[in-house]
Design an enzyme around this catalytic site. Structure first.
Site, mmCIF file in Angstrom:
data_model
loop_
_atom_site.group_PDB
_atom_site.id
_atom_site.type_symbol
_atom_site.label_atom_id
_atom_site.label_comp_id
_atom_site.label_asym_id
_atom_site.label_seq_id
_atom_site.Cartn_x
_atom_site.Cartn_y
_atom_site.Cartn_z
ATOM 1 N N GLY A 20 0.778 -1.074 -0.012
ATOM 2 C CA GLY A 20 -0.006 -0.026 0.127
ATOM 3 C C GLY A 20 0.725 1.147 0.130
ATOM 4 O O GLY A 20 2.103 1.047 0.298
ATOM 5 N N GLY A 23 -0.240 9.161 1.874
ATOM 6 C CA GLY A 23 0.266 10.466 1.700
ATOM 7 C C GLY A 23 1.675 10.735 1.757
ATOM 8 O O GLY A 23 2.386 11.479 1.049
ATOM 9 N N ALA A 25 3.956 7.736 3.255
ATOM 10 C CA ALA A 25 4.692 6.643 3.549
ATOM 11 C C ALA A 25 4.167 5.443 2.842
ATOM 12 O O ALA A 25 3.043 5.814 2.307
ATOM 13 C CB ALA A 25 4.415 6.317 5.098
ATOM 14 N N VAL A 27 3.630 1.068 2.501
ATOM 15 C CA VAL A 27 3.380 -0.001 3.394
ATOM 16 C C VAL A 27 4.226 -1.238 2.833
ATOM 17 O O VAL A 27 3.446 -1.558 1.480
ATOM 18 C CB VAL A 27 2.018 0.237 3.856
ATOM 19 C CG1 VAL A 27 1.612 -0.744 4.836
ATOM 20 C CG2 VAL A 27 1.643 1.445 4.299
ATOM 21 N N LYS A 42 5.958 0.694 7.773
ATOM 22 C CA LYS A 42 5.610 1.899 7.118
ATOM 23 C C LYS A 42 7.002 2.758 6.827
ATOM 24 O O LYS A 42 7.641 2.817 7.841
ATOM 25 C CB LYS A 42 4.648 2.939 7.918
ATOM 26 C CG LYS A 42 3.263 2.447 7.843
ATOM 27 C CD LYS A 42 2.185 3.514 8.126
ATOM 28 C CE LYS A 42 0.764 2.913 7.727
ATOM 29 N NZ LYS A 42 -0.191 3.936 7.829
ATOM 30 N N ASP A 135 -7.078 11.110 13.088
ATOM 31 C CA ASP A 135 -7.203 10.408 11.726
ATOM 32 C C ASP A 135 -7.902 9.127 12.050
ATOM 33 O O ASP A 135 -7.701 8.015 11.340
ATOM 34 C CB ASP A 135 -6.054 10.300 11.007
ATOM 35 C CG ASP A 135 -6.080 10.200 9.480
ATOM 36 O OD1 ASP A 135 -7.161 10.591 8.958
ATOM 37 O OD2 ASP A 135 -5.301 9.743 8.740
#
Length: 531
Positions: A20, A23, A25, A27, A42, A135
């Protein structure tokens, strides 16, 4: 390119594949050879890893998050830099709420209530530790193999926000669709902002849509500030009036009109899900749980666990059974208790208390202990589990239960006071932990208590340190401050960061390790300029 890390090691962690990108980093899925488990890593993208301010704050916030040890918070295993890569590693948990919603569109109310309880418990714990998530969203709610909800990415949005403030960049901090109104305005935030974002998450999972959408994030932020959301029941007619009320209270524009804490939200969800007539179509009048302000960092979270499989068949099974396996809890120090509504029939048979031999028996061997008395029918007798450190002594309403974890399938109905304690130095405030629990017919309750021994710390400093101020800080406990010379301090065991400062002197920093029932005499000297 992100692929450049695949096949490499970052610290002790092996990088296997990219899974993945966010914004700031990438993954990866990897492997921890020490723990012999898969991990998620990350890794900061180069433009941020090269920013010294961002990197230092990213690592500091990730380190802070790594100290948040809670059953519903993802475990961070390491934080560091390896060459040009700045990273943190955490448990690999591939399932998240976003993925479930892509398959299921909406989450059945009984299951969603349990998810909300788990997430609210994690947020309440973090808020008491001084950490606001900033978040909370479906992407950051993960599920372990047992179906427990885990919250990820604590502190990372804060790392971004600090850099944003100091560098005046245009970086968007958080996710606009889940912003609280005060977050959209750029105001200071507290735990009630996370409550709002959790409300957005529950709305999305209950209805299949977000309360506010748009192509322009500025317009979405404006809607968060100004517009009222559509009622969830208009989008999902099976949603109960009680659950809708909880969601809309979370989404109040003014923080003062929301739940004053995530723990208060958790209690309302517990009260709702513990009702014996709970159903997805229930529209019976609902009274929120009576709560009081949290006055102590030592409020403990009772756990109500339901095992959830990873497939849809397990989800269906959970929906079918969840209404029959709930319990009730109360917050220590409150005057009101969550009470289930009357049962049908309304006359509740009197239950036999826990047998005296179990309550006052001799100290058993370490490990879980089972009440072997003949239980009342499971439909009537509450089940209670108490989890404590192996050396902790447990008592129920003043009667000793022995040491270590304890369980009974035939607990007495009613409100009870549970205490766990460990031997320690006189004056140790953390050597005793307690919680009041309310047990209803057919309820299942689990209580986690964590008494902690103390050690004694004394300072042995040169004369130049006289009048200097010191601060001792560690994850999980409030910062202790004072002036040198200081009397001996009795503190919970753990690793502390010591900082000593005085005008015209170089700041002194050191790590102080306190072990149970020890006395540490810490020697140091300040280097000061001549006057």
């Amino acid at each position: 390119m992100p692929d450049r890390y695949v096949g490499r090691h970052l610290g002790r962690f092996r990088i296997d594949e990219l899974v993945g990108s966010g914004g700031f980093a990438w993954v990866y899925r990897g492997w921890d050879p020490e723990l012999d488990i898969p991990v998620a890593l990350k890794v900061l993208k180069p433009q941020y890893a090269g920013d010294e301010g961002f990197e230092s704050r990213f690592r500091r916030e990730a380190l802070t998050a790594s100290h948040l040890r809670h059953p519903n918070i993802i475990r961070i295993l390491g934080v560091g830099r390896d060459g040009d890569a700045v990273y943190f590693a955490m448990d690999y948990v591939p399932q998240n709420l976003s993925a479930r919603l892509r398959v299921m569109k909406t989450i059945p109310e009984p299951l969603l209530a349990q998810i909300g309880i788990d997430v609210a418990a994690a947020l309440a714990f973090a808020h008491r530790e001084g950490v606001v998530h900033r978040d909370v969203k479906t992407d950051n709610i993960l599920f372990d193999d047992h179906g427990n909800a885990l919250v990820a990415d604590f502190g990372i949005a804060r790392a971004s926000s600090v850099v944003n403030e100091e560098t005046a960049t245009n970086m968007v901090v958080g996710t606009p669709q889940y912003f609280s109104p005060e977050q959209a305005r750029g105001l200071s935030l507290d735990g009630r902002s996370d409550v709002y974002s959790l409300g957005v998450t529950l709305y999305r999972a209950a209805t299949g849509v977000l309360p506010f959408t748009g192509d322009d994030w500025y317009d979405i932020a404006r809607q968060q500030i100004e517009d009222a959301p559509r009622k969830p029941s208009e989008l999902n007619t099976t949603l109960s009036a009680a659950f809708e009320q909880i969601i809309l209270r979370c989404l109040a524009k003014q923080p003062a009109q929301r739940y004053d804490s995530a723990d208060a939200l958790r209690l309302d969800l517990l009260s709702l899900s513990s009702r014996t007539d709970y159903s997805e179509t229930s529209t019976a009048p609902y009274q929120p749980a009576v709560t009081a302000p949290i006055s102590s960092m030592r409020v403990r979270l009772a756990r109500h666990r339901v095992v959830i499989g990873t497939g849809l068949a397990a989800v269906v099974l959970l929906v079918a059974t969840s209404a029959r396996i709930r319990g009730n809890v109360v917050t220590p120090g409150t005057t009101g208790m969550i009470q289930a509504p009357p049962f049908t029939p309304s006359t509740v048979p009197v239950q036999s208390p826990v047998p005296p031999a179990v309550l006052a028996g001799t100290t058993p061997a370490p490990g879980p202990r089972i009440d072997t008395s003949i239980p009342a029918p499971l439909s009537a007798a509450p089940r209670l589990q108490i989890f404590v450190p192996a050396d902790a002594q447990i008592s129920l309403d003043g009667r000793s239960l022995g040491r270590g974890d304890w369980r009974t399938d035939n607990a007495p109905i009613g409100s009870h006071w549970i205490v766990a304690s460990v031997a320690s130095l006189p004056g140790c405030a953390t050597a005793r932990d307690s919680e009041r629990v309310s047990l209803a017919r057919g309820g299942v309750s689990a209580v986690h208590l964590a008494p902690q021994a103390c050690a004694m710390l004394t300072f042995n400093a040169d004369s130049a340190a006289g009048g200097a101020r010191f601060a001792l800080s560690t994850a999980g406990h409030a910062t202790v401050t004072g002036v040198i010379p200081s009397p001996s301090l009795v503190l919970p065991v753990g690793n502390y960061q010591l900082r000593v400062s005085k005008p015209l002197c170089a700041e002194y920093n050191a790590e102080v390790m306190l072990r149970p029932d020890s006395t540490v005499n810490h020697r140091f000297a300040l280097i000061c300029a001549s006057r």
